[in-house]
Every structure is written in structure tokens, then in C-alpha cells.
Design a protein around this motif. Sequence first.
Motif, short mmCIF file in Angstrom:
data_model
loop_
_atom_site.label_atom_id
_atom_site.label_comp_id
_atom_site.label_asym_id
_atom_site.label_seq_id
_atom_site.Cartn_x
_atom_site.Cartn_y
_atom_site.Cartn_z
N UNK A 22 -13.97 -80.06 47.46
CA UNK A 22 -13.83 -81.46 47.08
C UNK A 22 -12.49 -81.61 46.38
N UNK A 23 -11.59 -82.31 47.03
CA UNK A 23 -10.26 -82.52 46.48
C UNK A 23 -10.18 -83.91 45.88
N UNK A 24 -9.78 -83.96 44.62
CA UNK A 24 -9.66 -85.24 43.92
C UNK A 24 -8.20 -85.68 43.86
N UNK A 25 -8.01 -86.97 43.93
CA UNK A 25 -6.67 -87.52 43.79
C UNK A 25 -6.75 -88.84 43.04
N UNK A 26 -5.65 -89.26 42.49
CA UNK A 26 -5.62 -90.53 41.78
C UNK A 26 -5.77 -90.39 40.28
N UNK A 27 -6.39 -89.32 39.83
CA UNK A 27 -6.49 -88.99 38.42
C UNK A 27 -6.94 -87.54 38.30
N UNK A 28 -6.78 -87.02 37.10
CA UNK A 28 -7.18 -85.64 36.83
C UNK A 28 -8.57 -85.62 36.22
N UNK A 29 -9.38 -84.68 36.68
CA UNK A 29 -10.74 -84.55 36.16
C UNK A 29 -10.95 -83.24 35.42
N UNK A 30 -9.88 -82.68 34.88
CA UNK A 30 -9.98 -81.38 34.22
C UNK A 30 -10.83 -81.41 32.96
N UNK A 31 -11.11 -82.58 32.44
CA UNK A 31 -11.96 -82.70 31.25
C UNK A 31 -13.36 -83.18 31.59
N UNK A 32 -13.64 -83.34 32.85
CA UNK A 32 -14.92 -83.93 33.27
C UNK A 32 -15.78 -82.93 34.03
N UNK A 33 -17.08 -83.10 33.86
CA UNK A 33 -18.00 -82.39 34.73
C UNK A 33 -17.78 -82.91 36.15
#
Length: 125
Positions: A22-33
Motif C-alpha cells: 500500500x503506497x501512500x501519497x499526498x501526505x506522510x503517515x509516519x505518525x499514524x496507524x
Amino acid sequence: QVQLVESGGGLVQAGGSVRLSCAASGRTFSSNFMGWFRQAPGKEREFVATISGSGDSTYYADSVKGRSTISRDNAKNTVYLQMNSLKPEDTAVYYCAAKTRSSPLYRSYSQYTYWGQGTQVTVSS
């Protein structure tokens, strides 16, 4: 615009393995579950696994525990789900999701704000 894009699904024989990404883009989710859910035809969406932002904490559904591993690479903003010893009952559309609500309800899909479009996993017997 935030996007989650899953890949890696397909047709697998029972007993086989699959690795979903699952590749995320548009923002960083390094602090999120980040979590994985699945939905089989005629059934409700169900929790599969989730991982904390640091990767230190993971939770699994009983149905996949012991044969699945969730992991993440924050440098790539990507989450993975490795599933082994697949069973026909694992057949479903698998969704990736990002949890942005601050609650301990890690297994509840209502706590996840961003969702991918899903990737089909079909396990043949």
C-alpha cells in the motif's frame, strides 16, 4: 490529494502466499496507524491487521494471526501485508487504510479516514 494505492493481489492456491503493498501519497503517515481490512462478497468489512507509526506495535485478527505479518517502510510511505498459508476463506478484497482519529480502537474501520481502492485476493482450493 491523499491517495492510498494497493497492489499485490491476485489468484493464489491454497497454502500459498501473497504480499500486499500500500503506497501512500499526498501526505506522510509516519505518525499514524496503518491498517488492512478485507471484505468478502456478502460480508461486512473486517479488520485484518494494523501497525503503529513507528512499527513497534502490531495487532492482528485472530483469523490471520500466526500466518500474517504487517510491516511498513516510512521512508517509502508504504505498508505491507505478508500472508502465508492462505485459505479459501481469505478470499476478499483487501483494503489499506490510514487511521487519523486518536483512539485506541485500532480494529474499528470507523477510526480510519483514508482508504485505498482495494486489491482482490482469490484463494483457490
